[in-house]
Scaffold this motif. Structure first.
Motif, PDB file in Angstrom:
ATOM      1  N   TYR A   1      -4.962   3.813  -1.864  1.00 45.23           N
ATOM      2  CA  TYR A   1      -6.341   3.859  -1.395  1.00 45.23           C
ATOM      3  C   TYR A   1      -6.870   5.283  -1.309  1.00 45.23           C
ATOM      4  O   TYR A   1      -6.132   6.224  -1.054  1.00 45.23           O
TER       5      TYR A   1
ATOM      6  N   GLY B   1     -14.352   2.990   0.531  1.00 46.68           N
ATOM      7  CA  GLY B   1     -13.020   2.816  -0.042  1.00 46.68           C
ATOM      8  C   GLY B   1     -13.037   2.511  -1.524  1.00 46.68           C
ATOM      9  O   GLY B   1     -13.944   1.896  -2.056  1.00 46.68           O
ATOM     10  N   ARG B   2     -12.040   3.010  -2.173  1.00 48.21           N
ATOM     11  CA  ARG B   2     -11.731   2.673  -3.557  1.00 48.21           C
ATOM     12  C   ARG B   2     -10.223   2.730  -3.677  1.00 48.21           C
ATOM     13  O   ARG B   2      -9.549   3.314  -2.829  1.00 48.21           O
ATOM     14  N   ALA B   3      -9.681   2.121  -4.710  1.00 45.08           N
ATOM     15  CA  ALA B   3      -8.231   2.069  -4.835  1.00 45.08           C
ATOM     16  C   ALA B   3      -7.810   1.995  -6.291  1.00 45.08           C
ATOM     17  O   ALA B   3      -8.543   1.493  -7.142  1.00 45.08           O
TER      18      ALA B   3
ATOM     19  N   THR C   1       0.851  -1.180   0.000  1.00 42.53           N
ATOM     20  CA  THR C   1       0.000   0.000   0.000  1.00 42.53           C
ATOM     21  C   THR C   1       0.891   1.235   0.000  1.00 42.53           C
ATOM     22  O   THR C   1       1.822   1.339   0.807  1.00 42.53           O
TER      23      THR C   1
ATOM     24  N   VAL D   1     -12.726  -0.681   4.465  1.00 43.68           N
ATOM     25  CA  VAL D   1     -12.453   0.752   4.356  1.00 43.68           C
ATOM     26  C   VAL D   1     -13.739   1.425   3.898  1.00 43.68           C
ATOM     27  O   VAL D   1     -14.150   1.254   2.745  1.00 43.68           O
TER      28      VAL D   1
ATOM     29  N   GLU E   1      -7.123   7.860   2.019  1.00 46.33           N
ATOM     30  CA  GLU E   1      -5.781   7.452   2.432  1.00 46.33           C
ATOM     31  C   GLU E   1      -5.777   7.128   3.922  1.00 46.33           C
ATOM     32  O   GLU E   1      -6.402   7.805   4.716  1.00 46.33           O
TER      33      GLU E   1
END
Length: 141
Positions: free
Chosen positions: A72, A53-55, A14, A50, A75
């Motif tokens: 991510y 969340g998105r990444a 990450t 998360v 963050e």
């Protein structure tokens, strides 16, 4: 015990700045980018724990091992201890044919823990840090 057989797929790191780290792993270490993609949505956010969340992902080929860099949104804050002797410490191990030549070709901007060293087991190793201080072990195969 499950009837399924596990096999290695990737090693994930990450990162805070995907573009900067991608350039390092591709241009400095010479790894090949094999895939780039983004994932989001409720199922992903639930799976990774998360909220919203998105990444963004980049997969690189490292001699039969895939390295996944992931940035991510949102963050995360905080990070694990950076020392190799700390519980939870991680590193990626990569092999080269000639460690001394690899070391000599590193740009001066790359931070290493030491020059290449041969351990009592006979393995020549070098630890370096990527631009976000993630540890990478390079050993002579």
């Amino acid at each position: 015990m499950t009837a399924s057989t596990l096999s290695a797929h990737h090693v994930g790191i990450t990162v805070n700045d995907l573009e900067e780290l991608l350039a390092f792993y591709r241009d400095v270490l010479g790894l090949t980018v094999v895939d780039r993609f983004a994932v989001g949505g409720d199922a992903f956010a639930d799976a990774v724990g998360v909220e919203e969340g998105r990444a963004e992902f980049a997969h690189l080929e490292a001699g039969g091992i895939r390295i996944e860099l992931v940035e991510y949104d949102p963050e995360a804050r905080g990070s694990p201890a950076a020392g190799l002797n700390q519980p939870g410490a991680t590193h990626v191990g990569l092999a080269v044919d000639d460690l001394e030549a690899f070391y000599a070709d590193l740009p001066e901007s790359v931070s290493t823990i030491s020059e290449p060293r041969t351990t009592e087991s006979g393995t020549s190793i070098l630890f370096l840090r990527d631009p976000e201080s993630n540890l990478i072990e390079v050993l002579e195969s």
